[in-house]
Motif scaffolding. Structure first.
Motif, PDB file in Angstrom:
ATOM      1  N   LEU A  51      -4.747   4.993   5.036  1.00 22.39           N
ATOM      2  CA  LEU A  51      -4.627   4.112   3.882  1.00 22.39           C
ATOM      3  C   LEU A  51      -4.379   2.672   4.303  1.00 22.39           C
ATOM      4  O   LEU A  51      -4.801   1.727   3.630  1.00 22.39           O
TER       5      LEU A  51
ATOM      6  N   ILE B 123      -6.939  -0.236   4.543  1.00 23.62           N
ATOM      7  CA  ILE B 123      -7.252  -1.082   3.394  1.00 23.62           C
ATOM      8  C   ILE B 123      -6.601  -2.453   3.552  1.00 23.62           C
ATOM      9  O   ILE B 123      -7.107  -3.460   3.049  1.00 23.62           O
TER      10      ILE B 123
ATOM     11  N   ASP C  81      -8.726  -5.323   4.784  1.00 24.28           N
ATOM     12  CA  ASP C  81      -9.642  -5.857   3.773  1.00 24.28           C
ATOM     13  C   ASP C  81      -8.904  -6.767   2.789  1.00 24.28           C
ATOM     14  O   ASP C  81      -9.441  -7.793   2.352  1.00 24.28           O
TER      15      ASP C  81
ATOM     16  N   ILE D  75       0.831  -1.203   0.000  1.00 17.15           N
ATOM     17  CA  ILE D  75       0.000   0.000   0.000  1.00 17.15           C
ATOM     18  C   ILE D  75       0.868   1.258   0.000  1.00 17.15           C
ATOM     19  O   ILE D  75       0.640   2.195  -0.777  1.00 17.15           O
TER      20      ILE D  75
END
Length: 224
Positions: A205, A208, A211, A150
Motif C-alpha cells: 500500500l 501509493i 505517486d 495511507i
C-alpha cells in the motif's frame, strides 16, 4: 552502534529528525480528531485534555517505537462519543477523516517548503551541514506523513479507515462489524507484526505514497 542501526528502520544519525517529525505528525493528527469532535458537540476529548497541541497528551510509546522499527505506528486514540453529534454518521466520518487528512496536509506543506528552499536560493549562503539537515528534515516530514495518511486509512480496527467504513455502512452491516470487531483487531495485529503477511498486505500500500508525493510535487512546481 551498527547493531542499533540494523534494528532501526532509519539510520541512527537521522533519529532526531525522525522523532521531531513523529511528534509533529502524531500530535496534529490526534488534535484534529479531538478538535473536530469537540466542535461537533462531543466534549469527551476536551474533558480528557486531548484538544491540545501538547504532544504529551497524544503520544503512544509503543506506536512511536514501532514506526522507528517497522516504518508505521500510531498515537493514543482520541475517545469519541458519536451519540453527542447532531448528525452522528456524517460527523463521525468527518472526525475520522480529519486525522489522516492532517497528515496529508503536513506532507503537502513539506513539499511546498522543499520547492521553496530548492528554487529560491534561501539556503545558498548556509553551510553544507545546514543544507543537509533541512533537506533530510523535509524529506522525512513528507515521507512519514504520507505513510501515516495511507496507514490510517486501512479499513481495519482500530484505524480511522475502519471507522469511516463503519459510519458509511448500513445499520445491519454495522451491527455485524461491531460483533466481529475484536477479530478485525486480531487480523490487524497479525498483519502488523508478522513480516511475511506484512510484506504482501500493508507494505504494498505504501507504494501509493510515491505517486502522491509526485502528484503534489507537480502541483507545487506548477504554482511556484
Amino acid at each position: 552502534m551498527d547493531g542499533i542501526n540494523s534494528f532501526l528502520r532509519y539510520p541512527l544519525e537521522e533519529l532526531p529528525f525522525i522523532l521531531i517529525v513523529l511528534v509533529l505528525a502524531f500530535t496534529i493528527h490526534e488534535f484534529a480528531h479531538a478538535y473536530a469532535a469537540y466542535k461537533f458537540g462531543d466534549p469527551t476529548a476536551k474533558q480528557m485534555g486531548r484538544v491540545t497541541l501538547d504532544p504529551r497528551a497524544h503520544l503512544d510509546v509503543l506506536g512511536t517505537i514501532l514506526i522507528l522499527i517497522a516504518g508505521f505506528g500510531w498515537a493514543k486514540p482520541v475517545p469519541v462519543n458519536r451519540g453527542r453529534f447532531k448528525h452522528p454518521r456524517l460527523m463521525g466520518i468527518v472526525v475520522s477523516a480529519v486525522g489522516p487528512l492532517s497528515n496529508l496536509l503536513l506532507a503537502f506543506v513539506g513539499v511546498v517548503l522543499y520547492h521553496v528552499f530548492a528554487g529560491t536560493g534561501v539556503l545558498d549562503n548556509a553551510s553544507v551541514g545546514v543544507v543537509k539537515a533541512v533537506d533530510l528534515f523535509l524529506r522525512r516530514l513528507i515521507e512519514l506523513n504520507i505513510v501515516l495518511f495511507i496507514f490510517n486509512l486501512i479499513p481495519l480496527p482500530p484505524l480511522d479507515g475502519y471507522r469511516i467504513i463503519e459510519d458509511l455502512a448500513p445499520s445491519h452491516i454495522r451491527m455485524k462489524m461491531a460483533q466481529n470487531e475484536q477479530w478485525g483487531i486480531f487480523v490487524f495485529l497479525l498483519l502488523v507484526f508478522i513480516p511475511p503477511l506484512n510484506r504482501v498486505t500493508i507494505q504494498p500500500l505504501f507504494a501509493i505514497g510515491g505517486d502522491l508525493i509526485y502528484g503534489m510535487s507537480r502541483i507545487v512546481s506548477f504554482v511556484i
